[in-house]
Design a protein around this motif. Structure first.
Motif, PDB file in Angstrom:
ATOM      1  N   LEU A 111       0.824  -1.207   0.000  1.00 25.71           N
ATOM      2  CA  LEU A 111       0.000   0.000   0.000  1.00 25.71           C
ATOM      3  C   LEU A 111       0.857   1.256   0.000  1.00 25.71           C
ATOM      4  O   LEU A 111       0.584   2.218  -0.733  1.00 25.71           O
ATOM      5  N   PHE A 112       1.919   1.257   0.809  1.00 25.52           N
ATOM      6  CA  PHE A 112       2.828   2.402   0.836  1.00 25.52           C
ATOM      7  C   PHE A 112       3.504   2.575  -0.518  1.00 25.52           C
ATOM      8  O   PHE A 112       3.618   3.690  -1.037  1.00 25.52           O
ATOM      9  N   GLY A 113       3.950   1.476  -1.101  1.00 21.19           N
ATOM     10  CA  GLY A 113       4.602   1.539  -2.406  1.00 21.19           C
ATOM     11  C   GLY A 113       3.680   2.075  -3.480  1.00 21.19           C
ATOM     12  O   GLY A 113       4.096   2.884  -4.324  1.00 21.19           O
ATOM     13  N   LEU A 114       2.425   1.653  -3.459  1.00 22.97           N
ATOM     14  CA  LEU A 114       1.462   2.134  -4.448  1.00 22.97           C
ATOM     15  C   LEU A 114       1.266   3.639  -4.327  1.00 22.97           C
ATOM     16  O   LEU A 114       1.195   4.355  -5.340  1.00 22.97           O
ATOM     17  N   PHE A 115       1.212   4.140  -3.093  1.00 18.27           N
ATOM     18  CA  PHE A 115       1.079   5.583  -2.874  1.00 18.27           C
ATOM     19  C   PHE A 115       2.265   6.343  -3.454  1.00 18.27           C
ATOM     20  O   PHE A 115       2.094   7.363  -4.141  1.00 18.27           O
ATOM     21  N   VAL A 116       3.473   5.843  -3.219  1.00 13.01           N
ATOM     22  CA  VAL A 116       4.679   6.516  -3.719  1.00 13.01           C
ATOM     23  C   VAL A 116       4.723   6.498  -5.240  1.00 13.01           C
ATOM     24  O   VAL A 116       5.085   7.493  -5.881  1.00 13.01           O
ATOM     25  N   ILE A 117       4.351   5.368  -5.838  1.00 20.50           N
ATOM     26  CA  ILE A 117       4.368   5.256  -7.295  1.00 20.50           C
ATOM     27  C   ILE A 117       3.377   6.230  -7.927  1.00 20.50           C
ATOM     28  O   ILE A 117       3.677   6.886  -8.941  1.00 20.50           O
ATOM     29  N   LEU A 118       2.197   6.350  -7.349  1.00 17.13           N
ATOM     30  CA  LEU A 118       1.209   7.300  -7.863  1.00 17.13           C
ATOM     31  C   LEU A 118       1.704   8.739  -7.723  1.00 17.13           C
ATOM     32  O   LEU A 118       1.484   9.578  -8.607  1.00 17.13           O
ATOM     33  N   TRP A 119       2.379   9.016  -6.628  1.00 20.06           N
ATOM     34  CA  TRP A 119       2.951  10.351  -6.405  1.00 20.06           C
ATOM     35  C   TRP A 119       4.024  10.660  -7.457  1.00 20.06           C
ATOM     36  O   TRP A 119       4.059  11.743  -8.044  1.00 20.06           O
TER      37      TRP A 119
END
Length: 400
Positions: free
Chosen positions: A173-181
Motif C-alpha cells: 500500500l505504501f509503495g502504491l502511494f509513492v508510485i502514484l505520487w
C-alpha cells in the motif's frame, strides 16, 4: 543548485520515499522474524538472517537489470516495472508455506526494489554533481532514514494486530502511494535524446567505462565493505537484542533509536560536506569507526556480552560514523559517471551488494551467544576501507 525551490524539496522527498521502499521491506520485518520462522518451519535462529540477506542479494542482481533499463526506457518507466515485480513477490511471501518459498519471494522482492533504489540515485545524479550531489544525497538519506526509525515499531504493531502477513501488505500500500505520487508529480529526468538503445554493447561498454575510473572502482569496493558490516548488524540485531539480552518488547524502540543516530549524522553530513569535502569526511569517520570497533574487540574478546548500556554506546558511535561514510563514498563513486548514471549506479550497487552478502553471511554465522562478531566485522571492513582510501590518495599524488 541550492535547495531553494519548492520543486527541489518535493524531488528530495519523492526520491527518499522511493528508496524507503527497500528499507521498509527490510526493517519492518525484523520484529516478525520469530513468528514467520514458526510458520514456515525455520528451526535455527541463524537462518532468520537469510530473510534479510536474500533481499539484499536480490537488490544487488536486480540493479544490473534496472540500471541499463533506466538508461534505455527512462527512469520512471523502469520504476513502474520494478514495482510490478515487487507487488507479485510480496504476494508470494504472504502465501509462503516453506523457507524456500519465502527466500525466493524475498529474493524477487529485492530484484523489484532494485529499480526504485537504483533509479532514485541515477535521478539525483541527473540533476546534481560533486559536493552538491553529496549534499542532496544526504538530505535524501535523512528522510530515507525515517523508514528504519518507524519501521520496526510499525511492523510490531501490524504483527500484534493483524499477523505477520499484514507487514507485507502494508508495504504494498505504501509503495502504491509513492508510485502514484511519482507518476503525477515528478518529471522524467532523462531526456529522450539522451537515452541509449538497450543492447549488450550498452552494458559491456558501461562496464569498460566504469573500470576506467579508478575513483569509482575504489569507492565501490569500499561501499561493499562498509555495507557488509552494516548488514551484519541489521540481520543479527533481532537475535542480539531479543535472544541474547531478552529485550523482546523493547527491540523496536532500541532499533529505532539507533536509526535516529544514523539520521542525525547523515543530516550533519549534508551541512559539513561543502565545508570539508567528501573525501576528508569519509576518511575521518572511517578512521573513527575502525578505532571504536577495534576497541570493543580488544575489551570484550573471550568475554560475555557487556551491560546493555555499554553495548548501545558502542553501537551508537559506530553507526553515527556510518551515517557520514555512506553518503560520501556513494557520491565519490558516482561522481565520474554522470554520462552513464544508470549503468554506473547499477554497477555500484551490484558490486557492493554482491561483496556484502557473502561477507555478512559468513560473519553472521559466528553470532551465537555474544555480539562480538559484529564488532570484529566492522573492525576488519573499516580497516581495509582505510587502506583503500590511502591507495586512492596515492594514485592522486602519482598522477598529479
Amino acid at each position: 543548485m541550492q535547495i531553494k525551490r519548492k520543486s527541489d524539496t518535493e524531488f528530495i522527498i519523492i526520491m527518499a520515499s522511493l528508496m524507503s521502499l527497500a528499507s521498509l521491506s527490510i526493517d519492518a520485518l525484523l520484529p516478525g522474524l520469530p513468528e514467520i520462522a514458526k510458520t514456515i518451519g525455520i528451526s535455527d535462529p541463524k537462518n532468520n538472517q537469510l530473510l534479510i540477506t536474500m533481499i539484499f542479494l536480490g537488490m544487488g542482481f536486480g540493479q544490473l537489470i534496472s540500471g541499463p533499463l533506466s538508461d534505455s526506457l527512462g527512469r520512471k518507466n523502469t520504476i513502474y516495472i520494478g514495482f510490478s515485480l515487487f507487488a507479485f513477490s510480496s504476494m508470494l511471501c504472504i502465501y509462503a508455506s516453506s523457507m524456500e518459498m519465502m527466500i525466493a519471494g524475498r529474493f524477487l522482492q529485492g530484484i523489484g526494489l532494485s529499480a526504485p533504489r537504483t533509479v532514485a540515485t541515477a535521478m539525483v545524479r541527473d540533476r546534481f554533481v560533486g559536493d552538491y550531489m553529496a549534499k542532496i544525497m544526504s538530505f535524501v538519506t535523512v528522510i530515507f532514514i525515517l523508514a528504519p526509525i518507524v519501521a520496526p515499531s510499525f511492523g510490531k504493531l501490524m504483527l500484534d494486530t493483524f499477523g505477520w502477513e499484514s507487514i507485507f501488505s502494508s508495504q504494498l500500500l505504501f509503495g502504491l502511494f509513492v508510485i502514484l505520487w511519482l507518476w503525477q508529480r515528478q518529471q522524467e529526468t532523462l531526456k529522450v535524446e539522451n537515452r541509449r538503445k538497450l543492447t549488450l554493447s550498452l552494458f559491456s561498454n558501461g562496464i569498460k567505462e566504469f573500470t576506467k575510473h579508478k575513483q569509482s572502482v575504489i569507492f565501490t569496493f569500499m561501499s561493499g565493505l562498509i555495507l557488509s558490516a552494516f548488514m551484519v548488524y541489521l540481520s543479527s540485531s533481532q537475535q542480539i537484542f531479543q535472544e541474547q539480552y531478552g529485550l523482546v518488547e523493547e527491540f523496536p524502540f532500541i532499533f529505532s533509536g539507533i536509526a535516529v543516530v544514523i539520521g542525525l549524522s547523515t543530516f550533519l553530513n549534508g551541512s559539513f560536506v561543502l565545508r570539508f569535502g567528501m573525501l576528508k569526511l569519509a576518511q575521518s569517520f572511517t578512521t573513527l569507526l575502525f578505532c571504536i570497533s577495534s576497541s570493543y574487540v580488544l575489551l570484550f574478546f573471550g568475554k560475555p556480552n557487556p551491560d546493555i548500556g555499554i553495548l548501545l554506546l558502542f553501537f551508537v558511535i559506530m553507526l553515527f560514523c556510518v551515517g557520514f561514510i555512506f553518503g560520501n563514498i556513494n557520491a565519490l563513486a558516482m561522481q565520474p559517471m554522470g554520462h552513464i548514471a544508470g549503468i554506473g549506479a547499477a554497477l555500484f550497487g551490484f558490486i557492493g551488494t554482491v561483496m556484502a552478502v557473502p561477507i555478512a553471511t559468513f560473519i553472521g554465522r559466528f553470532i551465537d551467544v555474544t555480539a562480538l562478531p559484529v564488532f570484529a566485522g566492522y573492525a576488519v571492513c573499516s580497516g581495509i576501507s582505510l587502506l583503500l582510501i590511502q591507495y586512492y590518495k596515492f594514485l592522486g599524488r602519482r598522477d598529479s
